[in-house]
Design a protein around this motif. Structure first.
Motif, short mmCIF file in Angstrom:
data_model
loop_
_atom_site.label_atom_id
_atom_site.label_comp_id
_atom_site.label_asym_id
_atom_site.label_seq_id
_atom_site.Cartn_x
_atom_site.Cartn_y
_atom_site.Cartn_z
N PHE A 41 14.03 -92.25 -18.60
CA PHE A 41 14.53 -93.62 -18.48
C PHE A 41 15.98 -93.73 -18.93
CE2 PHE A 41 15.32 -97.86 -20.23
CZ PHE A 41 15.07 -98.63 -19.11
N PHE A 45 19.00 -94.91 -16.73
CA PHE A 45 19.75 -96.06 -17.22
C PHE A 45 21.26 -95.79 -17.18
CE2 PHE A 45 21.81 -98.38 -20.68
CZ PHE A 45 21.37 -99.67 -20.49
N MET A 212 11.17 -98.88 -14.65
CA MET A 212 11.48 -100.19 -15.24
C MET A 212 10.25 -101.09 -15.30
SD MET A 212 15.28 -101.39 -14.15
CE MET A 212 15.29 -100.90 -12.45
N THR A 215 6.83 -100.42 -18.39
CA THR A 215 6.62 -101.03 -19.70
C THR A 215 7.28 -102.40 -19.71
OG1 THR A 215 8.66 -100.14 -20.68
CG2 THR A 215 6.71 -98.74 -20.78
N ASN A 218 11.30 -102.32 -20.53
CA ASN A 218 12.30 -101.55 -19.76
C ASN A 218 13.17 -102.42 -18.87
OD1 ASN A 218 11.56 -99.15 -20.92
ND2 ASN A 218 10.52 -98.31 -19.13
#
Length: 269
Positions: A41, A45, A212, A215, A218
């Motif tokens: 992630f 990101f 995304m 969770t 996110n």
């Protein structure tokens, strides 16, 4: 990744995306310094929050982007982005492998810094002073120069600006065309990162958008990163244009050399 870490990374992205100092290098070093866990992630990101920087260019230069009499700009940008799309797809996996190796990135910071010390002396007689004077041939040539930035630590901004000056653009025109070219380039990268690329996480490949949604936190973290990167990039672009008008690229060259040496030493200890 929590909200504080996302804001820190987004500030670094916004500050450095359009400066010739490599935003990727700075985000990687920042995440290491703050002990941010480099999971799938976080990697996604750091690539995808470039969307905020894209929006800042469109907002800052909205008159040019939405001028119906300036459709030629879109043609030039479409042609210029093709080399990066093709080569980026071919070398995507190799590029991702380098992202986990800080010392080669620090070396590229230093090498790029040395180059920037001499750029102003190499290109002293510009013939192109606005994007309207940029031909499709020149745009494509700048697009190939931009591909040098596929090696993390090189800087997309630096590569495309130097390419622009080599093609006869003035410092300001080269910097602004680099900003414009960032829009289709980073839009393509962000779209690929969010909807196509499968990021390995816990034994399974998920796209950015799937991560995304995996969770509750996110998506809000990602949106905060976009907003922060957008606001900071607006300020950074104006600051950068003012600096190169007055001082050229030498200050950025010294910055890269010093930062590269410090970071290479830090990651060698």
């Amino acid at each position: 990744m929590n909200f504080f870490e996302a804001i820190i990374i987004a500030i670094v992205e916004g500050l450095t995306e359009f400066l010739p100092v490599s935003s990727t290098a700075h985000m990687i070093f920042t995440s290491s310094f703050f002990g941010i866990q480099e999971d799938a992630f976080v990697k996604m990101f750091m690539v995808s929050i470039q969307l905020g920087s894209i929006l800042s260019v469109v907002v800052m230069y909205w008159r040019k982007f939405f001028d119906k009499n300036n459709l030629g700009l879109y043609v030039k940008l479409a042609c210029a982005v093709v080399p990066a799309l093709v080569l980026g797809k071919l070398f995507d996996d190799k590029i991702e492998a380098v992202l986990g190796s800080p010392r080669p990135i620090a070396v590229m910071l230093i090498i790029g810094g040395v180059v920037l010390l001499f750029v102003d002396k190499w290109f002293t007689k510009p013939t192109v002073f606005s994007e309207k004077e940029v031909t499709i041939r020149k745009a494509v040539a700048i697009g190939f120069w931009q591909c040098l930035a596929m090696m993390p630590g090189t800087s997309r901004s630096a590569a495309s600006i130097i390419g622009g000056m080599q093609q006869g653009l003035s410092r300001q025109a080269a910097a602004e065309f680099s900003f414009f070219l960032a829009v289709p380039t980073m839009l393509a990268v962000t779209t690929y990162s969010l909807f196509v690329k499968e990021w390995g996480t816990e034994g399974q490949g998920l796209t950015g958008i799937e991560m995304m949604m995996a969770t509750p936190q996110n998506l809000p973290i990602f949106l905060v990163g976009i907003v922060v990167a957008f606001l900071v990039a607006l300020v950074a672009m104006k600051f950068f244009i003012g600096i190169i008008k007055k001082y050229g690229f030498k200050p950025w060259g010294w910055y890269r050399i010093i930062a590269g040496i410090l970071l290479f030493t830090y990651f060698s200890l």
